[in-house]
Design an enzyme around this catalytic site. Structure first.
Site, PDB file in Angstrom:
ATOM      1  N   GLY A  58      25.005  20.761 -61.530  1.00 19.57           N
ATOM      2  CA  GLY A  58      24.922  21.020 -60.095  1.00 19.57           C
ATOM      3  C   GLY A  58      25.624  19.861 -59.393  1.00 19.57           C
ATOM      4  N   ALA A  59      26.487  20.211 -58.432  1.00 19.48           N
ATOM      5  CA  ALA A  59      27.401  19.204 -57.878  1.00 19.48           C
ATOM      6  C   ALA A  59      26.701  17.937 -57.361  1.00 19.48           C
ATOM      7  CB  ALA A  59      28.261  19.856 -56.797  1.00 19.48           C
ATOM      8  N   ARG A 107      33.298  15.916 -66.004  1.00 20.34           N
ATOM      9  CA  ARG A 107      33.518  17.314 -65.588  1.00 20.34           C
ATOM     10  C   ARG A 107      34.513  17.288 -64.415  1.00 20.34           C
ATOM     11  NH1 ARG A 107      28.430  21.115 -64.868  1.00 20.34           N
ATOM     12  NH2 ARG A 107      29.968  22.716 -65.329  1.00 20.34           N
ATOM     13  N   ASP A 269      30.715  23.822 -55.527  1.00 26.97           N
ATOM     14  CA  ASP A 269      31.063  22.598 -56.266  1.00 26.97           C
ATOM     15  C   ASP A 269      32.176  21.826 -55.587  1.00 26.97           C
ATOM     16  OD1 ASP A 269      29.784  24.482 -58.351  1.00 26.97           O
ATOM     17  OD2 ASP A 269      29.702  22.470 -59.191  1.00 26.97           O
ATOM     18  N   LYS A 280      30.085  28.513 -59.163  1.00 29.62           N
ATOM     19  CA  LYS A 280      29.899  29.081 -60.500  1.00 29.62           C
ATOM     20  C   LYS A 280      30.627  30.416 -60.648  1.00 29.62           C
ATOM     21  CE  LYS A 280      28.293  27.716 -63.336  1.00 29.62           C
ATOM     22  NZ  LYS A 280      29.097  27.007 -64.382  1.00 29.62           N
TER      23      LYS A 280
HETATM   24  O1  MRU Z   1      28.048  24.485 -64.243  1.00 27.89           O
HETATM   25  P1  MRU Z   1      26.973  24.105 -63.281  1.00 27.89           P
HETATM   26  O2  MRU Z   1      25.624  24.588 -63.686  1.00 27.89           O
HETATM   27  O3  MRU Z   1      26.997  22.616 -62.962  1.00 27.89           O
HETATM   28  O4  MRU Z   1      27.364  24.866 -61.940  1.00 27.89           O
HETATM   29  C1  MRU Z   1      26.590  24.646 -60.802  1.00 27.89           C
HETATM   30  C2  MRU Z   1      26.966  25.480 -59.657  1.00 27.89           C
HETATM   31  O5  MRU Z   1      27.925  26.208 -59.675  1.00 27.89           O
HETATM   32  C3  MRU Z   1      26.131  25.304 -58.404  1.00 27.89           C
HETATM   33  O6  MRU Z   1      26.087  26.495 -57.696  1.00 27.89           O
HETATM   34  C4  MRU Z   1      26.789  24.243 -57.525  1.00 27.89           C
HETATM   35  O7  MRU Z   1      26.975  23.053 -58.219  1.00 27.89           O
HETATM   36  C5  MRU Z   1      25.997  24.003 -56.307  1.00 27.89           C
HETATM   37  S1  MRU Z   1      24.687  22.849 -56.593  1.00 27.89           S
HETATM   38  C6  MRU Z   1      23.781  22.593 -55.235  1.00 27.89           C
END
Ligand code: MRU
Length: 379
Positions: A58-59, A107, A269, A280
């Site tokens: 999550g970002a 990442r 993100d 995502k």
């Molecule tokens: O691959 P991830 O689980 O890190 O992807 C996360 C997402 O796509 C979330 O929707 C995004 O980071 C928003 S977090 C508040």
């Protein structure tokens, strides 16, 4: 990396101890919802690995963890054994730069990672006269500040987002008066230091509805291939008593066609200068569907998720992940032998499909480059 398990859920992330000897504890999200396991990171390599394999994800949570990872990186370089830091400020700066470079490679898509690393480095380069021990304490203070700000941002996003939702939803085919909210992936407390971005909106909508004697139903896309929706979002929502229904990603069209969903709310993100938003994989098709069924599509993200250096979403780097995530179910191969995989972790929703972007500062309706620029002015 040492692990401990418990029955009650610890926070998503927590710094324990002082700058010289402290550690970063992370709730291992790869084990949820079945097991509650805490990982103790003692080195920046531990943090790098935890981000890479999605133990923390999550970002915003990636950004906060990376900031603490820098503290561990400097500790490890200048005090590998118990005792004071070795070297002078030049060694401190070199260790900080090396650690930032390492963590930045974990990442590629969530800009909060690069934002947090750059912010910590800026804070330290603004104080070149601090001795290493004080500089390390300053670094920890900056990481703590990023964490605290993130928590406050989540709360503000929740309020601004909930203000956009209809108080009395138009009747659909579901139970009358029930506000239906659909989300994708996990943009909750597990993805941030606070209550989340998209989920903060859902939590706040649920709180307000409950106070007013009305009902909210949340719908969580399961989110193939790593199931952040089914495993993490449904875990967070149900633990807090929010009615939750999980659906296969491919069931979203038929759900929207029923009229039970009154808004789609997701996180992001990275948001480009023109409002295009990476989130995502599977978010973009959801926006297309929302447009088709005339349902508002909101993206909730703090201003730290905006990347003003990128003119449009075409420039956002998209992480490509391991083929096994698509071709296997756990350790079991499910795809035919010889098949290859297409596995981008994120897609980009064009700004013209986004009804509004919601940040801690408020709302950007119908985002454009000018509107995003005006919203971020001074940020
Ligand atoms: O691959 P991830 O689980 O890190 O992807 C996360 C997402 O796509 C979330 O929707 C995004 O980071 C928003 S977090 C508040």
């Amino acid at each position: 990396m040492p692990e401990t398990s418990s029955r009650t859920a610890p926070p998503t992330l927590r710094w324990v101890g002082d700058a010289l000897t402290g550690t970063l504890e992370l709730l291992d999200q790869t084990r949820l919802p079945g097991e509650v396991v805490t990982l103790t990171c003692r080195t920046d390599d531990d943090v790098f690995g935890a981000i890479r394999r999605l133990s923390v994800r999550g970002a915003p949570a990636i950004g906060v963890s990376a900031a603490y990872g820098l503290v561990l990186g400097v500790q490890q370089a200048l005090a590998p054994a118990p005792g004071p830091l070795s070297g002078g400020r030049a060694e401190f700066d070199a260790a900080l730069a090396a650690s930032a470079e390492k963590l930045a490679a974990s990442r590629p898509t969530a800009v909060n990672l690069f934002w947090a690393l750059a912010r910590c480095r800026r804070a330290l380069s603004a104080e070149p006269d601090l001795a290493p021990a004080d500089a390390l304490a300053r670094l920890l203070a900056e990481a703590r500040e990023i964490e605290a700000e993130d928590r406050a941002m989540c709360a503000a996003i929740g309020r601004h987002g909930a203000d956009l939702l209809p108080e009395f939803p138009p009747p659909g085919d579901g139970p009358d008066g029930e506000l239906g909210l659909l989300t994708h992936c996990n943009a909750g407390g597990l993805a941030t230091a606070g209550d989340g971005t998209a989920l903060a909106v859902l939590f706040e909508a649920h709180r307000r509805a409950t106070e007013a004697g009305r009902r909210v139903r949340t719908y969580a896309d399961e989110t193939r291939p790593l199931l952040q929706g089914a495993r993490l979002t449904a875990w967070e929502l149900t633990r807090r008593g929010v009615p939750t229904t999980v659906l296969c990603d491919s069931a979203a069209a038929s759900l929207l066609a029923t009229g039970r969903v009154h808004a789609v709310v997701t996180g992001a993100d990275r948001v480009a200068a023109n409002g295009d938003a990476a989130n995502k994989i599977g978010t973009f098709p959801l926006a297309v569907l929302a447009h088709r069924f005339n349902v508002p599509f909101y993206i909730a993200a703090p201003t730290s998720t905006f990347d003003r250096d990128l003119a449009s979403g075409d420039e956002i780097p998209i992480e490509q992940r391991d083929a096994a995530e698509v071709l296997n179910y756990g350790d079991l191969r499910t795809a035919a032998d010889g098949a290859e995989a297409y596995n981008p972790a994120f897609d980009v929703t064009p700004a013209n499909l986004i009804t509004a972007l919601v940040t801690e500062r408020g709302v950007i309706p119908s985002p454009t480059t000018a509107a995003v620029g005006a919203h971020l002015a001074g940020a």
